[in-house]
Write an enzyme that holds these catalytic residues in place. Sequence first.
Site, mmCIF file in Angstrom:
data_model
loop_
_atom_site.group_PDB
_atom_site.id
_atom_site.type_symbol
_atom_site.label_atom_id
_atom_site.label_comp_id
_atom_site.label_asym_id
_atom_site.label_seq_id
_atom_site.Cartn_x
_atom_site.Cartn_y
_atom_site.Cartn_z
ATOM 1 N N ASP A 44 54.174 -21.594 -3.269
ATOM 2 C CA ASP A 44 53.683 -22.853 -3.844
ATOM 3 C C ASP A 44 52.830 -23.621 -2.829
ATOM 4 O OD1 ASP A 44 54.350 -23.425 -6.524
ATOM 5 O OD2 ASP A 44 56.441 -23.812 -6.003
ATOM 6 N N GLN A 59 61.768 -24.844 -8.133
ATOM 7 C CA GLN A 59 61.100 -25.646 -9.162
ATOM 8 C C GLN A 59 61.431 -27.127 -8.974
ATOM 9 O OE1 GLN A 59 58.904 -24.295 -11.220
ATOM 10 N NE2 GLN A 59 58.460 -26.179 -12.315
ATOM 11 N N LYS A 66 56.341 -18.578 -15.950
ATOM 12 C CA LYS A 66 56.118 -17.923 -14.652
ATOM 13 C C LYS A 66 56.781 -16.546 -14.628
ATOM 14 C CE LYS A 66 55.829 -22.247 -12.053
ATOM 15 N NZ LYS A 66 56.446 -23.165 -11.090
HETATM 16 N N1 GUN Z 1 56.963 -28.755 -10.843
HETATM 17 C C1 GUN Z 1 55.801 -29.033 -11.471
HETATM 18 N N2 GUN Z 1 54.828 -28.208 -11.046
HETATM 19 C C2 GUN Z 1 55.385 -27.403 -10.118
HETATM 20 C C3 GUN Z 1 54.886 -26.333 -9.317
HETATM 21 O O1 GUN Z 1 53.705 -25.965 -9.344
HETATM 22 N N3 GUN Z 1 55.806 -25.737 -8.491
HETATM 23 C C4 GUN Z 1 57.089 -26.122 -8.426
HETATM 24 N N4 GUN Z 1 57.884 -25.493 -7.573
HETATM 25 N N5 GUN Z 1 57.584 -27.116 -9.146
HETATM 26 C C5 GUN Z 1 56.724 -27.742 -9.999
#
Ligand code: GUN
Length: 285
Positions: free
Chosen positions: A119, A96, A52
Amino acid sequence: MTILDGKSLSNKIKGELKAKVSALVEQYQVKPGMAIVEVGNDTASEIYVRNKVRAANFVGINARLIKKDSSISQEELLKLIDELNADEGIHGIIVQLPLPKHMDERVVIDRIDPNKDIDGFGILNKGKLFSGMKCFQPATPLGIIKLLDAYNIELKGKEAVVVGRSNIVGKPMGMMLLLRDATVTIAHRYTVDLKKITKEADILVVAVGKKDLITADMVKPRAVIVDVGINRDGDKICGDVDFENVSKVASYITPVPGGVGPLTIAALLDNTVKAYEQKMQGLTL
Ligand code: GUN
């Protein structure tokens, strides 16, 4: 059979975003900023977070990675989110997941300002999604919709089956397919006859995390297959679908890797640029 090439679509989207960000920075003289909060050191999370940050920097977003030890208290984490909510240089916030067990994920995620919730996991954005309102949509299902659209795959009136009912993928995916007028079924671990359900699918999205869950005999001829799974197979990565055999039956199929994964990141960057634009225009959700 056509491969749904998520990697090249993701590269195209990132290229477009880079040009857009460059023009917006010229206009506003402010760079978009994203904060990623990672608590503890979950191996999968470290890989996702690294990807990311790299992709955000590529398109011209300032990505700030904030790593905290798993011993941090929930109160301290909430205080950090409050600071990021108030930070003018940060337009999007990601916490996350998963979080350490001593934390209540719901409370932590809902502390993020809904206008920075790129998100789309907060209760306000979720509620808006389920009401068909403008909102930040979760990146994985949003990326999948972008992929299906890029290949002009019709959703209206189609039988769509989603296998898996997670808050991150399955549930929002079902809702987003419904918003596009598909007839949606969500199957899960207690579904009695999975094959009976998947056999009916014109569009089959699988997000479970179980290698070879979907075999060729479970798929309708000419179906569109979207594989969200990321599983380890020795030193290789594979999805939830038996790609070799299912690809002989399907009309379209995503590979793993190189399918849904890259698009999740592109969709997240798209949400970040939206959050930034909205802020610059003085708009709120
Ligand atoms: N953990 C697994 N996929 C994601 C996601 O798309 N966003 C976040 N914040 N955590 C995750």
